[in-house]
Design a protein around this motif. Structure first.
Motif, PDB file in Angstrom:
ATOM      1  N   CYS A   1       0.842  -1.192   0.000  1.00 28.88           N
ATOM      2  CA  CYS A   1       0.000   0.000   0.000  1.00 28.88           C
ATOM      3  C   CYS A   1       0.879   1.243   0.000  1.00 28.88           C
ATOM      4  CB  CYS A   1      -0.926  -0.003   1.222  1.00 28.88           C
ATOM      5  SG  CYS A   1      -1.930   1.481   1.381  1.00 28.88           S
TER       6      CYS A   1
ATOM      7  N   SER B   1      -3.459   0.332  -3.508  1.00 34.57           N
ATOM      8  CA  SER B   1      -3.438  -0.941  -2.801  1.00 34.57           C
ATOM      9  C   SER B   1      -3.205  -2.037  -3.827  1.00 34.57           C
ATOM     10  CB  SER B   1      -4.758  -1.184  -2.063  1.00 34.57           C
ATOM     11  OG  SER B   1      -4.940  -0.248  -1.020  1.00 34.57           O
TER      12      SER B   1
ATOM     13  N   ARG C   1      -6.422  -1.916   1.652  1.00 31.70           N
ATOM     14  CA  ARG C   1      -5.311  -1.908   2.601  1.00 31.70           C
ATOM     15  C   ARG C   1      -5.076  -0.531   3.232  1.00 31.70           C
ATOM     16  NH1 ARG C   1      -4.430  -6.295  -0.591  1.00 31.70           N
ATOM     17  NH2 ARG C   1      -3.251  -8.013   0.351  1.00 31.70           N
TER      18      ARG C   1
ATOM     19  N   THR D   1      -7.044   1.676   4.365  1.00 31.44           N
ATOM     20  CA  THR D   1      -7.922   2.030   5.480  1.00 31.44           C
ATOM     21  C   THR D   1      -8.228   0.868   6.421  1.00 31.44           C
ATOM     22  OG1 THR D   1      -9.862   1.574   4.078  1.00 31.44           O
ATOM     23  CG2 THR D   1      -9.062   3.852   4.164  1.00 31.44           C
ATOM     24  N   GLN D   2      -7.929  -0.367   6.015  1.00 25.65           N
ATOM     25  CA  GLN D   2      -8.327  -1.498   6.848  1.00 25.65           C
ATOM     26  C   GLN D   2      -7.191  -2.439   7.202  1.00 25.65           C
ATOM     27  OE1 GLN D   2     -11.860  -3.578   5.584  1.00 25.65           O
ATOM     28  NE2 GLN D   2     -12.905  -1.710   4.956  1.00 25.65           N
ATOM     29  N   MET D   3      -6.020  -2.282   6.594  1.00 26.76           N
ATOM     30  CA  MET D   3      -4.891  -3.151   6.914  1.00 26.76           C
ATOM     31  C   MET D   3      -4.246  -2.671   8.213  1.00 26.76           C
ATOM     32  SD  MET D   3      -1.579  -4.181   4.595  1.00 26.76           S
ATOM     33  CE  MET D   3      -1.036  -2.481   4.405  1.00 26.76           C
ATOM     34  N   MET D   4      -4.279  -3.483   9.242  1.00 23.00           N
ATOM     35  CA  MET D   4      -3.735  -3.120  10.558  1.00 23.00           C
ATOM     36  C   MET D   4      -2.492  -3.963  10.830  1.00 23.00           C
ATOM     37  SD  MET D   4      -7.185  -2.567  12.854  1.00 23.00           S
ATOM     38  CE  MET D   4      -7.515  -4.325  12.984  1.00 23.00           C
TER      39      MET D   4
ATOM     40  N   GLU E   1     -13.473   2.259   7.440  1.00 22.00           N
ATOM     41  CA  GLU E   1     -12.119   2.469   7.960  1.00 22.00           C
ATOM     42  C   GLU E   1     -11.990   1.851   9.351  1.00 22.00           C
ATOM     43  OE1 GLU E   1      -8.894   6.023   8.973  1.00 22.00           O
ATOM     44  OE2 GLU E   1     -11.037   6.479   8.831  1.00 22.00           O
ATOM     45  N   ARG E   2     -10.832   1.285   9.594  1.00 26.03           N
ATOM     46  CA  ARG E   2     -10.542   0.702  10.901  1.00 26.03           C
ATOM     47  C   ARG E   2      -9.521   1.573  11.635  1.00 26.03           C
ATOM     48  NH1 ARG E   2      -9.453  -5.605   9.697  1.00 26.03           N
ATOM     49  NH2 ARG E   2      -9.786  -5.757  11.954  1.00 26.03           N
TER      50      ARG E   2
ATOM     51  N   GLY F   1      -7.186   0.519  13.954  1.00 25.54           N
ATOM     52  CA  GLY F   1      -6.025  -0.135  14.537  1.00 25.54           C
ATOM     53  C   GLY F   1      -6.239  -0.427  16.016  1.00 25.54           C
TER      54      GLY F   1
ATOM     55  N   THR G   1      -1.091  -1.884  16.621  1.00 24.52           N
ATOM     56  CA  THR G   1      -1.318  -2.004  15.176  1.00 24.52           C
ATOM     57  C   THR G   1      -1.870  -0.687  14.653  1.00 24.52           C
ATOM     58  OG1 THR G   1      -3.547  -2.905  15.498  1.00 24.52           O
ATOM     59  CG2 THR G   1      -1.746  -4.494  15.224  1.00 24.52           C
TER      60      THR G   1
ATOM     61  N   THR H   1      -2.874   1.622  10.712  1.00 20.52           N
ATOM     62  CA  THR H   1      -3.151   1.559   9.274  1.00 20.52           C
ATOM     63  C   THR H   1      -2.154   2.454   8.542  1.00 20.52           C
ATOM     64  OG1 THR H   1      -4.710   3.420   9.292  1.00 20.52           O
ATOM     65  CG2 THR H   1      -5.600   1.212   9.749  1.00 20.52           C
TER      66      THR H   1
END
Length: 750
Positions: free
Chosen positions: A404, A420, A451, A453-456, A556-557, A559, A591, A593
Motif C-alpha cells: 500500500c 493498494s 489496505r 484504510t483497513q490493513m492493521m 475504515e478501521r 487499529g 497495530t 493503518t
C-alpha cells in the motif's frame, strides 16, 4: 234435424241460459290481441336496434379505440466521479433496447388482432362491409412487412436477423402459453370430474319425478356448455419484448422520432454504471450496485413519510467507497411519464409528467497521472519480490502478499494518490460470472481488501517519530544527553538492535537525532523505560492512533492502541514491562493503518496540525440543479494540544538525516539529488516464521513539506531494503508528474 246446415240450436240454448258474450262470434278480436302481444315486443326490439345502428353506433365503435393510461418512471442519470485533473472515474451511460409488441412479431398474426387493426383503418359505416374489412386486413399485413423492412434498413442489418430474433421471442412466449393453458386444462379436468361424480351420486338418490324436474330446471337455467374451452391469453402476448440490446443512440433517436413509421416498436432507455479507468483506485472509488431488500427496508423505516432519494426495488445504490459516502449527491431522481395504450396494449403516445433530475458530480483530490504511476510501481515492486532479481533474490519464506502507498497534502489532508496491491477491475463487480467471482474470492493476496484504510499492522520503527515526541514532551529525557548503545538493553539475547543481531556491535554514543537517523532500538527502549508507557499512550491517542482518521470512505478501521492503565471494569490482558519497550519501537500489541502513519508524518511536517485525510474535493451541480455554484467540501482541522513547535522541529531534524546523512537507514535506497526527502524506515517483526513487514514513511520536500506519504509492503522484509526503493520511485513519480518541483539540495551535499 240438428245436423242440418244453419242449425241454431246452440244459439237458442245459450240465449235460454242468459249468456250475453260469445267469443266465437268475434274471431278477429282474438287474432288481433294475439298479434298485438307478439308484435309489440318485436317493435321495441327493432326500435332499439335502429337506435343503436343509427343514433348510438359511435358509442359501440369507440370501444374498439378505447385506451388505457399508465404511469412509468423515467430513469435518471447518476452523477459522475471525476478526478481533480479532469479524468472521469465513474459515470452513467445510456443503453437503448429495441422492443417490439408481440402481436406485431407473431407469425402467423393473431386473427382477432388482425381484424381489430383493420377496423381501426375503416370508418364506422365501412366496418360492416366484409370486403372492405378484408382489404383493410391486407393493408395491415403489408404495413407489417414494411415495418420490418424499414427497421432492418435503419438498424443496418438484414430482415432475416430480425426475423430470427422474432422467432426466438415467439418460441419463448408460446412455451409460456402452452404451459399456462396445460395447467389450466388439468385443473379444469379435475374439477369437472369431481362435479360429475357428485351429480351422478345425487341423481341415483332421486326418483323419476325428481330427475325430470332437475333436468327441466337445468335446461332453463344452466348456460350451454361450450364444445371447447377458450385459450387463456397470457400477459406476454400483450407486452413488448426486447429484440436488440445496446443499439446506437442515433438509431434509437431515429426510431423514436418517427412512431408512425414503426408501429408496435418501442425504445426502452436504461442507464448503466461504468468505470472507464477500470483498475484506477478501485478500493477508494467503490461501486454502485442494485439495492438489496435489507437496505431498502432500512430506508423505508428511516423515512416513513417517503425516501428523499426515492429508492425503489431495482435501483442502484452506492455500496463501497466514494460511491457510498457521497450517494446523496450522486443519486439522480427519476422522472415520470404517462403512457397511453390501445386495447391490444400497444403504445400510441407518451407524455412527460416530471422530468428526471441527474445526480451531481463529485470531484476527487486524486491526481490520476500520479495515481497511475504509483499503482504501476507498486505492482512492479511486488512482482520483483516474488520473482527476485540478481542483486536481490526472492524471499523464500512467505513472499510479499500485497502493499500500500498513501500520499496526502500535509496542509489540507487531501489524498493525491493511494494505491493498494493487488487491485481489481471495478467493472468486474458489476456483472461477474460465477467463475470470475470465485477466482477473486479464492485469491490468497486478497485483491478486494482496502489496505489503506483497513490493513492493521505493527508500524515498526516508523512509530519512533511519535515516541520521540512523547520523549521530549515528558521532560524526563534530555534529547541532547549522550546515551551509550551497546547493541542491547540488559541482556545480549533480548531487546537488541538490528546491527547487533547481524554484526555484534552497537551504535555507541547517541542523542535523539542520531537515534532516529540510525534507528537505534536500545535508545528508545531506555527512553520508554524512563518516561513510562503512559506518556507514549497519551501522545499516540492525541495523534489519532487507536481510532479511525475520519476519511470520507466507509469501513475504515482504527487499529489497536494498547492501554497500559485500562479501567478496572474492563477485562483486558495485564500490562508487562516488555509491552512498554515494544510499543516504543512500534511492536507489541500496537497495530496501525497506512493512513494513520501518513497522517503522523503530516503532523510532524506541518507543525502539529491534525488534518482529516479525504478524497472528495467538491460537488459540481447537475444541469437540472437550481444552483450552478460548485460546492467545496470542508473538513475539520485542529492543532494537537500541548505539543511544542521545538519538539516537532527536533523530530524533523532526525527524519531528514535518515535520508540525507550517509549513516542514515534510508541514505542508500531513498535519497534523490533533485529533492530533499525526510522519513523513517520501519521493519515490523511479524512472528510465526513469516517475513517482516517493510515500511517507509516521510514527507517531501524536507525543508518546506508539501506531501506526506507512507509505503508498506506486507511480509516484504527489511524496511530500508524493500520499502525504501519503493519510496524513492514514488518521489521520482511525483517529480515526473509535476506534483513536486525539484529543489536545491542542501544537506545532501554532505
Amino acid at each position: 234435424m240438428r245436423n242440418r246446415l244453419g242449425n241454431d240450436h246452440m244459439t237458442l240454448e245459450n240465449e235460454a241460459a242468459g249468456q250475453s258474450f260469445q267469443v266465437d262470434r268475434l274471431p278477429g278480436v282474438r287474432v288481433f290481441l294475439l298479434g298485438l302481444i307478439l308484435v309489440v315486443p318485436l317493435l321495441a326490439v327493432s326500435g332499439r336496434l335502429l337506435f343503436i345502428q343509427m343514433m348510438n353506433a359511435e358509442h359501440f365503435y369507440s370501444q374498439f379505440g378505447k385506451t388505457t393510461e399508465s404511469f412509468e418512471s423515467i430513469p435518471s442519470r447518476d452523477g459522475r466521479i471525476v478526478s481533480i485533473d479532469g479524468r472521469v472515474l465513474a459515470l452513467d451511460v445510456e443503453r437503448f433496447d429495441l422492443q417490439a409488441h408481440y402481436r406485431w412479431l407473431e407469425e402467423p398474426p393473431n386473427p382477432r388482432w388482425l381484424k381489430q387493426q383493420a377496423l381501426t383503418l375503416l370508418e364506422p359505416v365501412e366496418r360492416r362491409n366484409r370486403e372492405k374489412v378484408e382489404a383493410a386486413q391486407e393493408k395491415v399485413l403489408a404495413r407489417r412487412q414494411q415495418l420490418w423492412d424499414e427497421l432492418a434498413q435503419v438498424m443496418k442489418t438484414s430482415p432475416e436477423e430480425l426475423q430470427t430474433s422474432c422467432r426466438d421471442v415467439q418460441q419463448r412466449v408460446e412455451t409460456i402459453i402452452e404451459s399456462v393453458n396445460e395447467r389450466a386444462a388439468q385443473k379444469e379436468g379435475v374439477s369437472s370430474s369431481d362435479d360429475s361424480d357428485v351429480e351422478t351420486q345425487a341423481n341415483a338418490e332421486q326418483d323419476q319425478l325428481q330427475k325430470f324436474w332437475t333436468l327441466f330446471k337445468d335446461a332453463l337455467t344452466r348456460p350451454p356448455r361450450r364444445p371447447r374451452r377458450e385459450r387463456i391469453v397470457v400477459r406476454e402476448e400483450l407486452d413488448y419484448h426486447t429484440l436488440a440490446s445496446g443499439i446506437p443512440r442515433e438509431i434509437a433517436l431515429a426510431i423514436s422520432a418517427h412512431p408512425e413509421r414503426f408501429p408496435g416498436i418501442h425504445i426502452q432507455v436504461a442507464t448503466l454504471r461504468e468505470y472507464p479507468q477500470k483498475t484506477l483506485a478501485p478500493h477508494e472509488i467503490g461501486i454502485r450496485h442494485r439495492i438489496d431488500e435489507k437496505t431498502l427496508k432500512a430506508r423505508q423505516q428511516r423515512f416513513p413519510e417517503g425516501d428523499p432519494l426515492d429508492y425503489k426495488e431495482g435501483d442502484r445504490i452506492g455500496k463501497m467507497g466514494v460511491e457510498r459516502t457521497y450517494d446523496r449527491y450522486l443519486r439522480g431522481l427519476r422522472g415520470l411519464k404517462k403512457v397511453v395504450r390501445n386495447r391490444q396494449g400497444e403504445i400510441i403516445r407518451t407524455e412527460i409528467i416530471r422530468e428526471p433530475k441527474s445526480g451531481d458530480d463529485v470531484v476527487l483530490t486524486l491526481n490520476t497521472g500520479l495515481q497511475d504511476q504509483v499503482q504501476d510501481l507498486l505492482d512492479e515492486s511486488l512482482q520483483e519480490l516474488r520473482v527476485g532479481t540478481e542483486e536481490q533474490p526472492a524471499e523464500q519464506t512467505d513472499p510479499a502478499a500485497g502493499g500500500c502507498i498513501v500520499v496526502l497534502d500535509v496542509r489540507t489532508g487531501a489524498i493525491v494518490a493511494t494505491a493498494s496491491a493487488p487491485r481489481y477491475d471495478l467493472n468486474l463487480l458489476l456483472h461477474p460470472t460465477p467463475e470470475e467471482w470465485q477466482a477473486v474470492l479464492n485469491d490468497p493476496r486478497r485483491p478486494l481488501f482496502p489496505r489503506a484504510t483497513q490493513m492493521m499492522l505493527p508500524p515498526g520503527s516508523t512509530f519512533k517519530a511519535l515516541t520521540s515526541i512523547a520523549l521530549m514532551e515528558s521532560g524526563k529525557v534530555d534529547p541532547d544527553e549522550p546515551f551509550i548503545c551497546r547493541g542491547y538493553l540488559d541482556r545480549p539475547d533480548r531487546h537488541r538492535d538490528y546491527i547487533y543481531r547481524h554484526f555484534g556491535v552497537g551504535h555507541n554514543e547517541l542523542t535523539l537525532t542520531r537515534a532516529l537517523r540510525e534507528s537505534c532500538n536500545v535508545y528508545f527502549f531506555q527512553a520508554a523505560r524512563t518516561m513510562g508507557p503512559e506518556a507514549i499512550h497519551h501522545w499516540a491517542d492525541q495523534l489519532g492512533f487507536g481510532k479511525p482518521t475520519g476519511i470520507d470512505i466507509p469501513g475504515e478501521r482504527g487499529g489497536h492502541l494498547p492501554d497500559p492503565t485500562p479501567p478496572k471494569s474492563e477485562k483486558k490482558s495485564p500490562w508487562y514491562p516488555g509491552d512498554t519497550l515494544g510499543m516504543a519501537i512500534g511492536q507489541s500489541r500496537l497495530t496501525v493503518t497506512p493512513l494513520q502513519i501518513a497522517r503522523l508524518m503530516a503532523v510532524v511536517a506541518n507543525d502539529g496540525e491534525m488534518v482529516v485525510p479525504h478524497l472528495a474535493h467538491s460537488v459540481v451541480p447537475s444541469a437540472e440543479s437550481s444552483t450552478t455554484t460548485r460546492q467545496m467540501i470542508s473538513y475539520p482541522r485542529r492543532y494537537v494540544s500541548g505539543i511544542h513547535p521545538g519538539t516537532l522541529e527536533r523530530v524533523r531534524e532526525g527524519l531528514i538525516e535518515v535520508v540525507a546523512h550517509p549513516r542514515g537507514t534510508g541514505y542508500k535506497t531513498v535519497r534523490l539529488k533533485e529533492v530533499t526527502i525526510a522519513g523513517k524506515t520501519g521493519t515490523a517483526e511479524n512472528g510465526g516464521g513469516k517475513n517482516d513487514h517493510a515500511w517507509f514513511a516521510g514527507f517531501v520536500p524536507a525543508q518546506r513539506p508539501k506531501y506526506a506519504f507512507a509505503v508498506v509492503i506486507e511480509h516484504g522484509g527489511s524496511g530500508s531494503r524493500v520499502a525504501g526503493p519503493v519510496a524513492q520511485k514514488l518521489v521520482r513519480a511525483m517529480l515526473d508528474t509535476s506534483v513536486l518541483q525539484p529543489t536545491q539540495p542542501k544537506l545532501q551535499a554532505n
